[in-house]
Design a protein around this motif. Sequence first.
Motif, PDB file in Angstrom:
ATOM      1  N   CYS A  28       0.843  -1.201   0.000  1.00 11.10           N
ATOM      2  CA  CYS A  28       0.000   0.000   0.000  1.00 11.10           C
ATOM      3  C   CYS A  28       0.883   1.257   0.000  1.00 11.10           C
ATOM      4  CB  CYS A  28      -0.865   0.059   1.259  1.00 11.10           C
ATOM      5  SG  CYS A  28      -1.812  -1.421   1.598  1.00 11.10           S
ATOM      6  N   CYS A  31       3.569   2.291   2.920  1.00  6.18           N
ATOM      7  CA  CYS A  31       3.911   1.101   3.711  1.00  6.18           C
ATOM      8  C   CYS A  31       5.431   1.009   3.918  1.00  6.18           C
ATOM      9  CB  CYS A  31       3.414  -0.135   2.974  1.00  6.18           C
ATOM     10  SG  CYS A  31       3.943  -1.669   3.753  1.00  6.18           S
ATOM     11  N   CYS A  61       1.994  -9.782   4.368  1.00  6.42           N
ATOM     12  CA  CYS A  61       2.183  -8.753   3.349  1.00  6.42           C
ATOM     13  C   CYS A  61       3.515  -8.900   2.613  1.00  6.42           C
ATOM     14  CB  CYS A  61       2.064  -7.366   3.969  1.00  6.42           C
ATOM     15  SG  CYS A  61       0.350  -6.969   4.369  1.00  6.42           S
ATOM     16  N   CYS A 222       2.112   0.788   8.788  1.00 10.60           N
ATOM     17  CA  CYS A 222       0.998   0.142   8.077  1.00 10.60           C
ATOM     18  C   CYS A 222      -0.159   1.134   8.042  1.00 10.60           C
ATOM     19  CB  CYS A 222       0.574  -1.143   8.800  1.00 10.60           C
ATOM     20  SG  CYS A 222      -0.856  -1.940   8.036  1.00 10.60           S
TER      21      CYS A 222
HETATM   22  S1  SF4 Z   1       1.681  -3.855   5.987  1.00  3.04           S
HETATM   23 FE1  SF4 Z   1      -0.164  -2.581   5.940  1.00  3.04          FE
HETATM   24  S2  SF4 Z   1       0.331  -0.909   4.590  1.00  3.04           S
HETATM   25 FE2  SF4 Z   1       1.827  -2.509   4.209  1.00  3.04          FE
HETATM   26  S3  SF4 Z   1       1.010  -3.721   2.513  1.00  3.04           S
HETATM   27 FE3  SF4 Z   1       0.345  -4.656   4.411  1.00  3.04          FE
HETATM   28  S4  SF4 Z   1      -1.679  -3.772   4.805  1.00  3.04           S
HETATM   29 FE4  SF4 Z   1      -0.645  -2.453   3.325  1.00  3.04          FE
END
Ligand code: SF4
Length: 471
Positions: A28, A31, A61, A222
Amino acid sequence: MTKVFEKSPAFFDTFTRKPSMQKTTHYCPGCGHGTLNKIIADQIAELGLQDQAIFVGPVGCGVFIYYYFESASVSAAHGRASAVATGVARANPDSVTISYQGDGDLAAIGTSNAIHAANRGENMIVFFVNNNIYGMTGGQLAPTTLIDQTSTTSPTGRSIVNDGYPLKMAEMMAGLEAPTLVARVGVNTPKNVRQATKVIKKGLEVQRDKKGYVFIEVLSQCPTNWKKDPKDSCDWIDEVVCQQYPLGIFKDLVDERGEVKRRAERVEFDALAEQLGLTTDDEDNTQKIEMLQDELRFKFAGFGGQGILSLGMMVSQLSMERNMEVTWLPSYGPEMRGGVANCSVVVGKKAIGSPAVENPHVLVALNRPSLEKFGPLVAKDGLIIYNSSLIDQVPDTLSGRVYPLAATDLASEAGNVKAANVVVLGFVAQKTGMFSLADLEGFLSETFKKPALLEINLKAARAGWDVAEKV
Ligand code: SF4
């Protein structure tokens, strides 16, 4: 040196995850993962480690790192990256093994794997991305969630009484004797990025020089799950997160530690087989599958309590003892006694792709519903053995070779109706040519220790075998 806004040469030129995202990552906006990936890539390139680097990716993620780093990579099951990295590092002592894990992956489901890898001082560098929350799954409470921090599963904030304290992994790892370097860094400000870059470079040098285990916890933004914009997320790390997770180097024995050498074990499979006595004789056993070239797929079905699952288990065990590949997959309703039960068994000479059996080569149906349900699915040249003691109507649509076997009556004559499954075992062994009568008798003697029970089962197996020889 790669400039800050230049793409690192350790990344792929284009990312093939999605045609529409060939130049961007899946992270995102704002991030911390993206910044961390860039630092790692730059340092790998600068140290010339790209050909040695093997990434072990997590679930979470960070799962797609294999789309970004132009190095070798392996994906591990959830929480298992440190264990997989152990195997990678030991099997490839010249590699630079990099385990990349988030807080759900490393500090929840994978805690034990991570701690034991650290405690063994494996030659690996672990990046532990701590964003205080489960990111990919939508913002649930993680072991690292801050006191009072809200999440989808702690809407009123993390409470110590209810949820315990945030897990301070860097401090825990530093308490172990084996790790060489343990630090916590941030990627939220230029100053923290500079500090993180230094520590990451040092950690990679430790791996290059084989000086043992490195753990780098990275406080990472995040914005999506914190429900803050990227700038506020960066500020929040300084103002709030660092109060509970102070940055710093918690252990640094880099100058004191020497090279950790471990022998890479190479398994000589032929020598091992010989030592285990798995030589030509055993290979001959696999020739006993006569019906088909490579694989036999069984379906055993009947009522719960008829010994269906045990029958499948017996065929599986006998096959395993003869060095065949085997899968056993039970299926039964909520009621174990009296309900429907079946199990799928696959026996093969080669590795088995799937344990599911949709079109069996051999069907054993001990009751009528089983025959009606599975009979039509049997392969054309297959075998259908049905319990004629209990089934008086046979569908006329069945193909293959259909054999009635009065399994319950024969078991009763042998001394116990419960031995009907062993009657079937004798019949199946003879008809498929998989096992000799002596094989069965040896197996039953190992299985049934009480003489009276053994006698009944030996009689039952022989009864099934004898019927099969005559039909
Ligand atoms: S850690 Fe949070 S900001 Fe980063 S990709 Fe995952 S959901 Fe998105």
